[in-house]
Enzyme design. Sequence first.
Site, PDB file in Angstrom:
ATOM      1  N   ARG A 131       0.851  -1.186   0.000  1.00 42.91           N
ATOM      2  CA  ARG A 131       0.000   0.000   0.000  1.00 42.91           C
ATOM      3  C   ARG A 131       0.886   1.235   0.000  1.00 42.91           C
ATOM      4  O   ARG A 131       1.937   1.245   0.654  1.00 42.91           O
ATOM      5  CB  ARG A 131      -0.946   0.011   1.201  1.00 42.91           C
ATOM      6  CG  ARG A 131      -2.041  -1.060   1.115  1.00 42.91           C
ATOM      7  CD  ARG A 131      -3.054  -0.898   2.226  1.00 42.91           C
ATOM      8  NE  ARG A 131      -4.030  -1.973   2.222  1.00 42.91           N
ATOM      9  CZ  ARG A 131      -5.178  -1.945   1.560  1.00 42.91           C
ATOM     10  NH1 ARG A 131      -5.484  -0.877   0.841  1.00 42.91           N
ATOM     11  NH2 ARG A 131      -6.021  -2.962   1.616  1.00 42.91           N
ATOM     12  N   HIS A 167     -12.388  -2.325  -2.646  1.00 38.31           N
ATOM     13  CA  HIS A 167     -13.463  -1.385  -2.967  1.00 38.31           C
ATOM     14  C   HIS A 167     -13.758  -1.388  -4.462  1.00 38.31           C
ATOM     15  O   HIS A 167     -14.920  -1.412  -4.877  1.00 38.31           O
ATOM     16  CB  HIS A 167     -13.072   0.028  -2.514  1.00 38.31           C
ATOM     17  CG  HIS A 167     -13.289   0.286  -1.057  1.00 38.31           C
ATOM     18  ND1 HIS A 167     -12.620  -0.407  -0.081  1.00 38.31           N
ATOM     19  CD2 HIS A 167     -14.111   1.162  -0.408  1.00 38.31           C
ATOM     20  CE1 HIS A 167     -13.008   0.038   1.120  1.00 38.31           C
ATOM     21  NE2 HIS A 167     -13.920   0.971   0.938  1.00 38.31           N
ATOM     22  N   ARG A 222      -9.795   5.974  -4.155  1.00 42.19           N
ATOM     23  CA  ARG A 222      -8.903   5.065  -3.422  1.00 42.19           C
ATOM     24  C   ARG A 222      -7.436   5.416  -3.648  1.00 42.19           C
ATOM     25  O   ARG A 222      -6.598   5.217  -2.767  1.00 42.19           O
ATOM     26  CB  ARG A 222      -9.166   3.617  -3.856  1.00 42.19           C
ATOM     27  CG  ARG A 222     -10.599   3.156  -3.675  1.00 42.19           C
ATOM     28  CD  ARG A 222     -11.071   3.306  -2.263  1.00 42.19           C
ATOM     29  NE  ARG A 222     -10.428   2.353  -1.366  1.00 42.19           N
ATOM     30  CZ  ARG A 222     -10.533   2.375  -0.050  1.00 42.19           C
ATOM     31  NH1 ARG A 222     -11.222   3.335   0.548  1.00 42.19           N
ATOM     32  NH2 ARG A 222      -9.927   1.480   0.693  1.00 42.19           N
ATOM     33  N   HIS A 228      -4.237   2.805  -2.190  1.00 42.24           N
ATOM     34  CA  HIS A 228      -4.024   1.889  -3.308  1.00 42.24           C
ATOM     35  C   HIS A 228      -3.187   2.565  -4.390  1.00 42.24           C
ATOM     36  O   HIS A 228      -3.262   3.788  -4.576  1.00 42.24           O
ATOM     37  CB  HIS A 228      -5.350   1.448  -3.927  1.00 42.24           C
ATOM     38  CG  HIS A 228      -6.074   0.408  -3.142  1.00 42.24           C
ATOM     39  ND1 HIS A 228      -5.567  -0.854  -2.922  1.00 42.24           N
ATOM     40  CD2 HIS A 228      -7.270   0.442  -2.505  1.00 42.24           C
ATOM     41  CE1 HIS A 228      -6.416  -1.549  -2.193  1.00 42.24           C
ATOM     42  NE2 HIS A 228      -7.456  -0.790  -1.933  1.00 42.24           N
TER      43      HIS A 228
END
Length: 409
Positions: A131, A167, A222, A228
């Site tokens: 991440r 997501h 995101r 991300h």
Amino acid sequence: MIYDGTFTYKEDSSLSLSLSLLKRERLMSTVQHCSCGQGSSCPSRARQTEPQMDLIHSSGVLVIQHLQSNYKDYHDFLDFMSSVGDPRNIFSLYFPLWFQLSQIVGTKMIWVAVIGDWFNLIFKWILFGQRPYWWVHETLFYQNNSLPQLEQFHITCETGPGSPSGHAMGSSCVWYVMITSALNFTRRLCDSSTQGCQRFGLVWSFLWMAFWIIQISVGISRIFIATHFPHQVILGVLAGILVAEAFEHVPSIHTASLKVYLHTSLFLFSFAVSLYLLLKMIDIDLLWSIPKAKKWCANPDWIHLDTTPFAGLVRNLGALFGLGLAINSQMFIQSCKVKNGYKTRFKLMCVAANLTSLQLYDFIKIPTHTEILFYTLSFCKSAAVPLSVVALIPYGVHLLIGDKERKLD
């Protein structure tokens, strides 16, 4: 000449020794940067040193910095779009609305959401995706004085691995189901007349344009919050579409018995736990990302237990079990399988009652001091959602309407 040769040999040996020490130093530096937990092998160590992944990650960081620098005024909108893609909204918002409109679509939506999120978990465990908010601190790609600064937000600190985006995958698979179902409902517009086909073509174009606008917005949100990288979002969208399209060819889920629901839930749980234990036996810790999230999150209060991999697994299995229990119950059969199931008033009352009750569900906070207790209560809470939407609330509305009709008679 002999002494010169001997001297040269010694000099080469010293140089070789120096290079060896330098390589050892760099290796120790890599190990120190890894921080994967005590006694466990670091699944991300090899990936951190791969030039290809470093290039992809660094390019993603540039995209994040561009978004945070130039689109900060749109933070509220992007925060909203991130919530639109939250897999938890599938059960609390999309499912209650669609189940009353079409029980087939509502049932398919739960199956797609659960199986899609399960595949997302397996992919994350296999791919070991970094991440951005922790990668910039641990990578050896940058010099110490040139580390990029990424801003974090209250929804940044997801604790699971990053690839693919949950997501993005959840949003694409569920919205794909909704769009294709809406198109099936409106396909009757395309009758024998040319005008009807033109109207259907306009609806088709509008719905698919809306689909991609939503997916792009969720993906950008995101990336913006630095949870991300862009390639993880793209992978999530594509994987979600594939899962949803696969369920277009599995009609048996609409008539599945409680036994099928139980067997499916047990298989998904057993496979995930077996994979976790198997890899742990060979010294690969699949929870390696949690210490990283705790270490590099800007605010410890932004770390939540419900973002861990097993929390999502338990939540989804609870929803699937609850749906199987509800859809095979006598309450569902008596309330929705009879004439009430076709009444507009009955459907509207069920939708209003469902959305109200599910809002109250959000006020129920599960204690997090004990993980086993948290997972158990999370399973029960998730199972209660489809059980209420499909059986309990419609049955209550059915009794209420029945009493009123008897009084009128």
